[in-house]
Scaffold this active site. Structure first.
Site, PDB file in Angstrom:
ATOM      1  CE  LYS A   1      -0.318   1.352   4.887  1.00 45.36           C
ATOM      2  NZ  LYS A   1      -0.880   1.571   5.960  1.00 45.36           N
TER       3      LYS A   1
ATOM      4  CG  HIS B   1       1.047  -5.709   7.721  1.00 42.93           C
ATOM      5  ND1 HIS B   1       1.062  -4.415   6.970  1.00 42.93           N
ATOM      6  CD2 HIS B   1       0.959  -5.573   9.006  1.00 42.93           C
ATOM      7  CE1 HIS B   1       0.970  -3.566   7.985  1.00 42.93           C
ATOM      8  NE2 HIS B   1       0.926  -4.091   9.086  1.00 42.93           N
TER       9      HIS B   1
ATOM     10  CE  LYS C   1      -1.240  -7.253  12.693  1.00 39.62           C
ATOM     11  NZ  LYS C   1      -0.099  -7.501  13.385  1.00 39.62           N
TER      12      LYS C   1
ATOM     13  CD  GLU D   1      -0.979   3.925  13.626  1.00 37.08           C
ATOM     14  OE1 GLU D   1       0.253   3.192  13.474  1.00 37.08           O
ATOM     15  OE2 GLU D   1      -1.761   4.671  13.013  1.00 37.08           O
TER      16      GLU D   1
ATOM     17  CG  ASP E   1      -1.921   5.552   6.347  1.00 39.76           C
ATOM     18  OD1 ASP E   1      -1.144   5.092   5.445  1.00 39.76           O
ATOM     19  OD2 ASP E   1      -1.658   5.523   7.578  1.00 39.76           O
TER      20      ASP E   1
ATOM     21  CG  HIS F   1      -4.360  -1.859   7.234  1.00 38.08           C
ATOM     22  ND1 HIS F   1      -3.622  -2.746   6.520  1.00 38.08           N
ATOM     23  CD2 HIS F   1      -3.540  -0.931   7.593  1.00 38.08           C
ATOM     24  CE1 HIS F   1      -2.372  -2.109   6.361  1.00 38.08           C
ATOM     25  NE2 HIS F   1      -2.381  -1.000   6.830  1.00 38.08           N
TER      26      HIS F   1
ATOM     27  CE  LYS G   1      -0.695   7.798  11.418  1.00 32.84           C
ATOM     28  NZ  LYS G   1       0.069   6.507  11.983  1.00 32.84           N
TER      29      LYS G   1
HETATM   30  P1  NAD Z   1      12.121   4.323   2.782  1.00 32.44           P
HETATM   31  O1  NAD Z   1      11.776   5.670   2.082  1.00 32.44           O
HETATM   32  O2  NAD Z   1      12.487   3.812   3.920  1.00 32.44           O
HETATM   33  O3  NAD Z   1      12.760   3.295   1.425  1.00 32.44           O
HETATM   34  C1  NAD Z   1      12.767   3.651   0.051  1.00 32.44           C
HETATM   35  C2  NAD Z   1      13.679   2.521  -0.677  1.00 32.44           C
HETATM   36  O4  NAD Z   1      13.496   2.971  -2.002  1.00 32.44           O
HETATM   37  C3  NAD Z   1      15.124   2.867  -0.500  1.00 32.44           C
HETATM   38  O5  NAD Z   1      15.788   1.463  -0.260  1.00 32.44           O
HETATM   39  C4  NAD Z   1      15.734   3.793  -1.498  1.00 32.44           C
HETATM   40  O6  NAD Z   1      17.016   3.495  -1.770  1.00 32.44           O
HETATM   41  C5  NAD Z   1      14.893   3.253  -2.664  1.00 32.44           C
HETATM   42  N1  NAD Z   1      14.787   3.994  -3.959  1.00 32.44           N
HETATM   43  C6  NAD Z   1      14.397   5.364  -3.756  1.00 32.44           C
HETATM   44  N2  NAD Z   1      14.512   5.745  -4.968  1.00 32.44           N
HETATM   45  C7  NAD Z   1      14.987   5.036  -5.703  1.00 32.44           C
HETATM   46  C8  NAD Z   1      15.317   4.935  -7.159  1.00 32.44           C
HETATM   47  N3  NAD Z   1      15.410   5.798  -8.079  1.00 32.44           N
HETATM   48  N4  NAD Z   1      15.841   3.781  -7.639  1.00 32.44           N
HETATM   49  C9  NAD Z   1      16.191   2.671  -7.076  1.00 32.44           C
HETATM   50  N5  NAD Z   1      15.781   2.777  -5.428  1.00 32.44           N
HETATM   51  C10 NAD Z   1      15.352   3.950  -4.925  1.00 32.44           C
HETATM   52  O7  NAD Z   1      10.503   3.537   2.213  1.00 32.44           O
HETATM   53  P2  NAD Z   1       9.921   2.527   3.353  1.00 32.44           P
HETATM   54  O8  NAD Z   1       9.274   3.077   4.473  1.00 32.44           O
HETATM   55  O9  NAD Z   1      10.677   1.298   3.303  1.00 32.44           O
HETATM   56  O10 NAD Z   1       8.394   2.280   2.425  1.00 32.44           O
HETATM   57  C11 NAD Z   1       8.477   1.596   1.170  1.00 32.44           C
HETATM   58  C12 NAD Z   1       7.191   1.289   0.585  1.00 32.44           C
HETATM   59  O11 NAD Z   1       6.375   0.439   1.442  1.00 32.44           O
HETATM   60  C13 NAD Z   1       6.312   2.813   0.741  1.00 32.44           C
HETATM   61  O12 NAD Z   1       5.531   2.672  -0.828  1.00 32.44           O
HETATM   62  C14 NAD Z   1       5.336   2.595   1.763  1.00 32.44           C
HETATM   63  O13 NAD Z   1       4.168   3.459   1.756  1.00 32.44           O
HETATM   64  C15 NAD Z   1       5.254   1.152   1.891  1.00 32.44           C
HETATM   65  N6  NAD Z   1       5.088   0.880   3.316  1.00 32.44           N
HETATM   66  C16 NAD Z   1       5.879   1.052   4.237  1.00 32.44           C
HETATM   67  C17 NAD Z   1       5.593   0.598   5.506  1.00 32.44           C
HETATM   68  C18 NAD Z   1       6.627   0.733   6.713  1.00 32.44           C
HETATM   69  O14 NAD Z   1       6.458   0.256   7.927  1.00 32.44           O
HETATM   70  N7  NAD Z   1       7.777   1.475   6.327  1.00 32.44           N
HETATM   71  C19 NAD Z   1       4.529   0.146   5.960  1.00 32.44           C
HETATM   72  C20 NAD Z   1       3.539  -0.227   5.055  1.00 32.44           C
HETATM   73  C21 NAD Z   1       3.683   0.216   3.719  1.00 32.44           C
END
Ligand code: NAD
Length: 493
Positions: free
Chosen positions: A150, A180, A184, A218, A237, A242, A337
């Site tokens: 998402k 996710h 669960k 949260e 969000d 969810h 939140k």
């Molecule tokens: P983040 O910003 O921590 O990581 C982004 C990643 O993308 C990094 O590895 C970065 O190097 C890579 N990246 C960015 N630009 C790039 C490019 N041009 N080429 C190649 N790689 C590139 O993000 P995150 O928190 O890990 O989230 C990733 C996705 O998962 C998002 O869409 C977010 O909405 C979703 N998400 C995250 C969470 C969470 O808990 N963090 C939960 C649910 C969904």
């Protein structure tokens, strides 16, 4: 407790965004646990892909650091860690740069066409398009499976566009839209309780269930996602994905079988049976909130660095499902939140017994409830009235029966069962080719369709979200919404 480990076939798992927060906190620890349990063959490959300038050694170090940070207690074994790191490699790629794709294709493309290939897009949604295009242009998409996180669109229109784009390169049977919450253990146990027992199903309807409450609360704020969150809000969000997914599993009809499309067909029917909220219904059945500052913590607007923001950090909805099973049972949905506690649960509150033979009791008879707890720990409780033990007449009290049946919390139980994280199951379901716990494109669109009309109604009304105190139970309006009925919110604690 022994649980059966069935090894999966060998695979190549490409994690785009392999240096990001989600990969470090969830995906890599989940893969380590599955490796440690002997489920991942040593011939498998996990390839981190991102634009960070690293080589294999540097990435293995990043993975080791992430595991040391996020794996609990003594679960990280030095020898297993070495084995796990040996299947890890790294491919630097800037997905927006066609030259970078050439390197990727040269260095990282699957070694054997018969191997299962998975591309996990753990990146910002703005990178979905360049990645899918890059895979397609370089002929890397054939036979591969694609996992997307998402947000899957911003509204119905963008979700349809995204689905169209995904389907252009991957057919539906190879697309895994992850939520996710569906991975669960307790959510799956809800299906087991409902459909593997004859005890509950006869009562699983409006005649016996007075109301259903789905809460995802949260205590934290936006945690570094301010810019994204302020554009989206709680409705996009959390509610669209969810909460509506949990609603589907709670309310769906018994599927023909435990096959992915049979389950997804039934979930889709629930989404299509949701009473659309339009016009005045929106004011009467929904509440938006936004938290205000206190002595220690900033307000939503301060945290979002947007003084005029009217984005909701809280939403509560009284939803109705228009079908024979649920007509007359409200489904109360709320998420927010900076509330009192981290708590995610689904509660099914049963109607009172038609007549009480117990009179003059000190404690009132409370209605029965089945509560599926997802956070902070995973548990299923049955709340029933029982006799207070001992002599001295009939005194009743509410007792909580643990219906979790083997493994109650995130920690080791006395039976030695560790409750696995949802990602452990879901990541390997992709390798197994099992889409049961993933969303189909039409489900995502049906959920947006319902949510969009509410968001549009809010925009047309010109009203702004109510305020609520940090660490509270939410805005007063949410209590007024439910006070019009005989039901009450369960306490967030
Ligand atoms: P983040 O910003 O921590 O990581 C982004 C990643 O993308 C990094 O590895 C970065 O190097 C890579 N990246 C960015 N630009 C790039 C490019 N041009 N080429 C190649 N790689 C590139 O993000 P995150 O928190 O890990 O989230 C990733 C996705 O998962 C998002 O869409 C977010 O909405 C979703 N998400 C995250 C969470 C969470 O808990 N963090 C939960 C649910 C969904």
């Amino acid at each position: 407790m022994s649980h059966k480990i069935i090894p999966v076939p060998e695979f190549d798992y490409f994690v785009f965004g392999g240096t990001g927060d989600l990969a470090r906190r969830k995906l890599l620890p989940a893969l380590y646990y599955r490796f440690a349990d002997g489920q991942i063959p040593e011939s498998a490959r996990i390839i981190g892909c991102s634009r960070t300038d690293l080589d294999d050694i540097g990435y293995r170090q990043l993975v080791e650091d992430a595991l040391k940070e996020w794996i609990k207690g003594n679960d990280l074994d030095e020898q297993l860690l070495d084995g796990f790191l040996s299947i890890i490699s790294y491919q630097r790629i800037d997905v927006s740069d066609p030259n970078s794709w050439k390197d990727f294709e040269r260095n990282a493309s699957p070694t054997n066409p018969d191997r299962i290939t998975v591309y996990y897009l753990s990146v910002s949604p703005s990178l979905f398009l360049p990645i899918i295009q890059g895979l397609k242009d370089n002929g890397l998409h054939h036979h591969a499976r694609l996992v997307v996180e998402k947000p899957l669109g911003f509204d119905l229109k963008s979700a349809q566009e995204l689905n169209g784009f995904l389907l252009d390169a991957f057919d539906e049977s190879r697309i895994y839209r992850i939520d996710h919450y569906l991975g669960k253990e307790t959510v799956q146990n809800l299906m087991a309780l409902r459909f593997a027992n004859s005890l509950f199903e006869p009562m699983w309807n409006a005649r016996y269930i007075a109301n259903v409450q789905i809460t995802v609360a949260e205590s934290i704020g936006m945690g570094g996602r301010e810019e994204y969150y302020d554009r989206s809000g709680a409705m996009r969000d959390m509610m669209q994905n969810h909460l509506l997914q949990l609603l589907c599993l709670s309310a769906m009809e018994p599927p023909v079988s435990y096959k992915p499309d049979h389950i997804r067909d039934e979930k889709l029917k629930v989404l299509r049976s949701l009473q659309p909220l339009v016009g005045d219904d929106i004011r009467l059945n929904t509440v938006r909130g936004q938290y205000v500052e206190n002595d220690n913590d900033p307000s939503y607007r301060q945290e979002a660095k947007n003084p005029g923001s009217n984005t909701e950090s809280y939403v509560a909805i009284k939803a109705s499902i228009n079908n024979w099973r649920w007509s007359g049972t409200p489904f109360y949905l709320r998420t927010g939140k900076r509330l009192r506690a981290n708590m995610a649960e689904i509660s099914f509150e049963f109607r009172h017994a038609p007549h009480s033979i117990f009179t003059g009791l000190d404690t009132p008879i409370k209605p029965n409830a089945m509560v599926i707890r997802l956070q902070p720990d995973e548990r299923i409780d049955l709340e029933v009235m029982t006799k207070e033990p001992g002599p001295g007449g009939m005194r009743l009290r509410q007792s909580i029966l643990d219906a979790t049946f083997g493994g109650g919390s995130n920690s080791q139980t006395d039976q030695g069962f560790r409750m696995p994280d949802a990602y452990e199951r879901l990541l390997l379901d992709v390798v197994r080719g099992d889409q049961t716990l993933f969303m189909r494109g039409d489900e995502v669109e049906a959920a947006w369709c319902w949510v969009d009309s509410i968001i549009e109604g809010w925009a047309l009304s010109g009203e702004v979200p109510e305020t609520y105190e940090i660490a509270s139970q939410g805005p007063a309006g949410a209590f007024e919404l439910i006070a019009k009925t005989e039901h009450r919110w369960r306490t967030i604690q």
